[in-house]
Write a protein that holds these residues in place. Structure first.
Motif, PDB file in Angstrom:
ATOM      1  N   ALA A  49      27.798  68.844  46.077  1.00 50.57           N
ATOM      2  CA  ALA A  49      29.048  69.420  46.599  1.00 50.57           C
ATOM      3  C   ALA A  49      30.225  68.994  45.727  1.00 50.57           C
ATOM      4  CB  ALA A  49      29.277  68.976  48.040  1.00 50.57           C
ATOM      5  N   LEU A  50      31.043  69.968  45.310  1.00 48.56           N
ATOM      6  CA  LEU A  50      32.307  69.690  44.617  1.00 48.56           C
ATOM      7  C   LEU A  50      33.409  69.905  45.652  1.00 48.56           C
ATOM      8  CD1 LEU A  50      31.911  71.459  41.143  1.00 48.56           C
ATOM      9  CD2 LEU A  50      30.955  69.310  41.929  1.00 48.56           C
ATOM     10  N   VAL A  51      34.221  68.884  45.889  1.00 51.35           N
ATOM     11  CA  VAL A  51      35.102  68.914  47.068  1.00 51.35           C
ATOM     12  C   VAL A  51      36.552  68.583  46.708  1.00 51.35           C
ATOM     13  CG1 VAL A  51      35.439  67.972  49.391  1.00 51.35           C
ATOM     14  CG2 VAL A  51      33.128  68.155  48.452  1.00 51.35           C
ATOM     15  N   ASP A  52      37.455  69.466  47.102  1.00 53.73           N
ATOM     16  CA  ASP A  52      38.890  69.224  46.987  1.00 53.73           C
ATOM     17  C   ASP A  52      39.302  68.218  48.068  1.00 53.73           C
ATOM     18  OD1 ASP A  52      41.589  69.543  46.292  1.00 53.73           O
ATOM     19  OD2 ASP A  52      41.850  71.273  47.611  1.00 53.73           O
ATOM     20  N   TRP A  53      40.450  67.612  47.916  1.00 53.79           N
ATOM     21  CA  TRP A  53      40.918  66.628  48.907  1.00 53.79           C
ATOM     22  C   TRP A  53      41.846  67.286  49.932  1.00 53.79           C
ATOM     23  CZ3 TRP A  53      41.057  60.869  47.811  1.00 53.79           C
ATOM     24  CH2 TRP A  53      41.583  60.167  48.895  1.00 53.79           C
ATOM     25  N   ASN A  54      42.965  67.837  49.455  1.00 50.48           N
ATOM     26  CA  ASN A  54      43.996  68.358  50.360  1.00 50.48           C
ATOM     27  C   ASN A  54      43.678  69.785  50.784  1.00 50.48           C
ATOM     28  OD1 ASN A  54      45.765  66.033  50.322  1.00 50.48           O
ATOM     29  ND2 ASN A  54      46.189  66.585  48.200  1.00 50.48           N
ATOM     30  N   MET A  55      43.205  69.935  51.990  1.00 49.09           N
ATOM     31  CA  MET A  55      42.866  71.263  52.530  1.00 49.09           C
ATOM     32  C   MET A  55      43.278  71.319  53.996  1.00 49.09           C
ATOM     33  SD  MET A  55      39.027  71.885  50.988  1.00 49.09           S
ATOM     34  CE  MET A  55      38.382  70.305  51.561  1.00 49.09           C
ATOM     35  N   PRO A  56      43.556  72.505  54.516  1.00 48.10           N
ATOM     36  CA  PRO A  56      43.856  72.629  55.944  1.00 48.10           C
ATOM     37  C   PRO A  56      42.585  72.454  56.781  1.00 48.10           C
ATOM     38  CG  PRO A  56      43.778  74.791  54.915  1.00 48.10           C
ATOM     39  CD  PRO A  56      43.626  73.791  53.809  1.00 48.10           C
ATOM     40  N   VAL A  57      42.752  72.333  58.069  1.00 49.30           N
ATOM     41  CA  VAL A  57      41.673  72.227  59.070  1.00 49.30           C
ATOM     42  C   VAL A  57      40.927  70.889  58.952  1.00 49.30           C
ATOM     43  CG1 VAL A  57      39.681  73.319  60.162  1.00 49.30           C
ATOM     44  CG2 VAL A  57      41.408  74.743  58.995  1.00 49.30           C
ATOM     45  N   MET A  58      40.191  70.699  57.868  1.00 48.98           N
ATOM     46  CA  MET A  58      39.535  69.399  57.617  1.00 48.98           C
ATOM     47  C   MET A  58      39.633  69.095  56.129  1.00 48.98           C
ATOM     48  SD  MET A  58      35.555  68.149  58.008  1.00 48.98           S
ATOM     49  CE  MET A  58      35.452  67.893  59.760  1.00 48.98           C
ATOM     50  N   ASN A  59      40.225  67.949  55.792  1.00 53.69           N
ATOM     51  CA  ASN A  59      40.386  67.640  54.367  1.00 53.69           C
ATOM     52  C   ASN A  59      39.084  67.132  53.745  1.00 53.69           C
ATOM     53  OD1 ASN A  59      40.174  64.785  54.637  1.00 53.69           O
ATOM     54  ND2 ASN A  59      42.344  64.658  55.192  1.00 53.69           N
ATOM     55  N   GLY A  60      39.104  66.981  52.440  1.00 53.34           N
ATOM     56  CA  GLY A  60      37.887  66.616  51.724  1.00 53.34           C
ATOM     57  C   GLY A  60      37.371  65.233  52.056  1.00 53.34           C
ATOM     58  N   LEU A  61      38.287  64.311  52.294  1.00 53.58           N
ATOM     59  CA  LEU A  61      37.875  62.944  52.624  1.00 53.58           C
ATOM     60  C   LEU A  61      37.127  62.922  53.956  1.00 53.58           C
ATOM     61  CD1 LEU A  61      38.240  60.101  51.337  1.00 53.58           C
ATOM     62  CD2 LEU A  61      40.084  59.746  52.974  1.00 53.58           C
ATOM     63  N   MET A  87      44.970  55.679  41.651  1.00 56.08           N
ATOM     64  CA  MET A  87      43.761  54.857  41.688  1.00 56.08           C
ATOM     65  C   MET A  87      43.368  54.492  43.120  1.00 56.08           C
ATOM     66  SD  MET A  87      41.335  53.835  39.975  1.00 56.08           S
ATOM     67  CE  MET A  87      41.957  54.326  38.370  1.00 56.08           C
ATOM     68  N   GLY A  88      44.361  54.248  43.959  1.00 56.36           N
ATOM     69  CA  GLY A  88      44.074  53.919  45.351  1.00 56.36           C
ATOM     70  C   GLY A  88      43.345  55.047  46.071  1.00 56.36           C
ATOM     71  N   GLN A  89      43.722  56.274  45.736  1.00 56.93           N
ATOM     72  CA  GLN A  89      43.074  57.432  46.352  1.00 56.93           C
ATOM     73  C   GLN A  89      41.642  57.582  45.836  1.00 56.93           C
ATOM     74  OE1 GLN A  89      45.259  57.676  48.693  1.00 56.93           O
ATOM     75  NE2 GLN A  89      45.614  59.861  48.654  1.00 56.93           N
ATOM     76  N   VAL A  90      41.466  57.327  44.534  1.00 57.47           N
ATOM     77  CA  VAL A  90      40.118  57.395  43.956  1.00 57.47           C
ATOM     78  C   VAL A  90      39.202  56.402  44.667  1.00 57.47           C
ATOM     79  CG1 VAL A  90      38.741  57.075  41.854  1.00 57.47           C
ATOM     80  CG2 VAL A  90      41.014  58.112  41.688  1.00 57.47           C
ATOM     81  N   GLN A  91      39.706  55.173  44.831  1.00 56.85           N
ATOM     82  CA  GLN A  91      38.913  54.126  45.493  1.00 56.85           C
ATOM     83  C   GLN A  91      38.597  54.504  46.939  1.00 56.85           C
ATOM     84  OE1 GLN A  91      41.368  50.696  44.776  1.00 56.85           O
ATOM     85  NE2 GLN A  91      40.423  50.280  42.783  1.00 56.85           N
ATOM     86  N   LEU A  92      39.576  55.123  47.602  1.00 59.76           N
ATOM     87  CA  LEU A  92      39.380  55.551  48.988  1.00 59.76           C
ATOM     88  C   LEU A  92      38.245  56.568  49.079  1.00 59.76           C
ATOM     89  CD1 LEU A  92      41.007  54.771  51.532  1.00 59.76           C
ATOM     90  CD2 LEU A  92      42.352  56.848  51.213  1.00 59.76           C
ATOM     91  N   ALA A  93      38.229  57.510  48.144  1.00 57.19           N
ATOM     92  CA  ALA A  93      37.188  58.543  48.142  1.00 57.19           C
ATOM     93  C   ALA A  93      35.822  57.943  47.838  1.00 57.19           C
ATOM     94  CB  ALA A  93      37.534  59.611  47.105  1.00 57.19           C
ATOM     95  N   LEU A  94      35.774  57.030  46.885  1.00 55.26           N
ATOM     96  CA  LEU A  94      34.489  56.405  46.540  1.00 55.26           C
ATOM     97  C   LEU A  94      33.980  55.557  47.708  1.00 55.26           C
ATOM     98  CD1 LEU A  94      35.190  55.419  42.809  1.00 55.26           C
ATOM     99  CD2 LEU A  94      33.933  57.410  43.657  1.00 55.26           C
ATOM    100  N   TYR A 101      34.382  61.585  40.645  1.00 50.05           N
ATOM    101  CA  TYR A 101      35.765  61.992  40.902  1.00 50.05           C
ATOM    102  C   TYR A 101      36.340  62.645  39.656  1.00 50.05           C
ATOM    103  CZ  TYR A 101      40.219  61.273  43.416  1.00 50.05           C
ATOM    104  OH  TYR A 101      41.382  61.432  44.122  1.00 50.05           O
ATOM    105  N   VAL A 102      36.869  63.841  39.782  1.00 47.49           N
ATOM    106  CA  VAL A 102      37.535  64.537  38.673  1.00 47.49           C
ATOM    107  C   VAL A 102      38.927  64.931  39.144  1.00 47.49           C
ATOM    108  CG1 VAL A 102      37.560  66.597  37.219  1.00 47.49           C
ATOM    109  CG2 VAL A 102      35.405  65.460  37.708  1.00 47.49           C
ATOM    110  N   THR A 103      39.921  64.705  38.292  1.00 40.38           N
ATOM    111  CA  THR A 103      41.275  65.096  38.674  1.00 40.38           C
ATOM    112  C   THR A 103      41.643  66.435  38.041  1.00 40.38           C
ATOM    113  OG1 THR A 103      42.200  63.805  36.856  1.00 40.38           O
ATOM    114  CG2 THR A 103      42.075  62.724  38.987  1.00 40.38           C
ATOM    115  N   LYS A 104      42.433  67.202  38.775  1.00 41.37           N
ATOM    116  CA  LYS A 104      42.966  68.467  38.269  1.00 41.37           C
ATOM    117  C   LYS A 104      44.273  68.175  37.523  1.00 41.37           C
ATOM    118  CE  LYS A 104      41.498  70.954  42.456  1.00 41.37           C
ATOM    119  NZ  LYS A 104      41.996  71.656  43.654  1.00 41.37           N
ATOM    120  N   PRO A 105      44.583  68.824  36.422  1.00 44.22           N
ATOM    121  CA  PRO A 105      43.809  69.917  35.837  1.00 44.22           C
ATOM    122  C   PRO A 105      42.598  69.397  35.053  1.00 44.22           C
ATOM    123  CG  PRO A 105      45.699  69.450  34.447  1.00 44.22           C
ATOM    124  CD  PRO A 105      45.819  68.568  35.644  1.00 44.22           C
ATOM    125  N   PHE A 106      41.641  70.283  34.816  1.00 43.58           N
ATOM    126  CA  PHE A 106      40.441  69.923  34.071  1.00 43.58           C
ATOM    127  C   PHE A 106      40.068  71.088  33.168  1.00 43.58           C
ATOM    128  CE2 PHE A 106      39.263  71.687  38.218  1.00 43.58           C
ATOM    129  CZ  PHE A 106      38.576  72.820  37.819  1.00 43.58           C
TER     130      PHE A 106
END
Lengths: 120, 153
Positions: A49-61, A87-94, A101-106
């Protein structure tokens, strides 16, 4: 392999799907975390699964946490693809269970190399 | 805390987004404002809240918004819908906003983007202080980026 792409932006789903299809994968798309959980269920699981973080209804995290809490699907590898670059957000996701973890843009190369490093 | 973001920071981020996602070059152009004052424009906003509170505003011509959508969807002009243009335009400010957030005091969260395709759009942010306005150009079309910081109560 069947890959789930979760992003509320249609254009990001199109771009990621294009890259994945060029790599020979089948793509299932979802517009938010809740939709993604439904698609995983309907598909009987996906290989990645490739997952965005900020989304409506239910976020990626929250999606990653829900996936990891489900005994049927907890082993699905997850790569976050997001604008959250701190970096704090990356650690939170991991910590929540994301495998990569890949950051946009890519560029397509970045996505392909990350997936190869995950064995895909 | 007052933002320390510079025009060069912003230009670097915008260039990265445009070049990697749609293959478009972006250059600094302080004369771009005159071309944005009238006619059909596109405007997107995104909010940052937490360690820093404020709003990022992205304005361009409709033509540039269409070019952005064409580049990202890899479709020709006739095949792009207004919804797809709004989606692509919103994703651009999402990427720029996310990368700007990393340069600001945190931790902060990023809102979902809002996008308007309209005519003669203007904006006002009550209680906000404009800390940066930058004018750039891509494929001959002007764009402006504004960073507005919420005033402390």
């Amino acid at each position: 392999m069947k890959v789930l792409v979760v992003d509320d932006s249609k254009v990001m789903r199109v771009i990621l799907s294009r890259i994945l299809k060029e790599m020979g994968h089948e793509v299932v798309e979802a517009g938010d975390g809740q939709d993604a959980l439904k698609k995983v269920e309907e598909s009987g699981g996906v290989g990645l699964a490739l997952v965005d973080w900020n989304m409506p209804v239910m976020n990626g995290l929250d999606f990653v946490k829900a996936l990891r809490a489900d005994t049927r699907f907890w082993q699905i590898p997850v790569m976050m693809v997001t604008t959250e670059t701190e970096m704090g957000q990356v650690q939170l996701a991991l910590q929540a269970g994301a495998n990569n973890y890949v950051t946009k843009p890519f560029t397509p190369d970045v996505i392909q190399e990350k997936l190869k490093s995950m064995g895909f | 805390m007052t933002t320390q973001i510079t025009k060069n920071d912003l230009l670097t981020i915008v260039q990265q987004v445009f070049e990697s996602m749609m293959g478009l070059q972006v250059e600094d152009d302080s004369q771009a404002a005159a071309d944005l004052s009238v006619g059909e424009v596109s405007m997107a906003t995104i909010c940052i809240s937490g360690g820093w509170n404020g709003i990022i505003i992205f304005q361009s011509t409709r033509k540039l918004a269409s070019k952005i959508a064409q580049g990202m969807f890899q479709l020709d002009e006739e095949s792009i819908s207004a919804e797809e243009t709004k989606d692509a335009f919103g994703e651009v400010i999402n990427m720029v906003g996310g990368n700007l957030k990393a340069l600001l005091p945190g931790p902060s969260s990023l809102s979902l983007p809002n996008v308007v395709l309209g005519t003669d759009c203007s904006w006002d942010v009550p209680g906000g202080t404009t800390v940066l306005v930058s004018l750039f150009r891509s494929v001959g079309e002007p764009m402006s980026w504004s960073v507005i910081e919420e005033q402390k109560k």
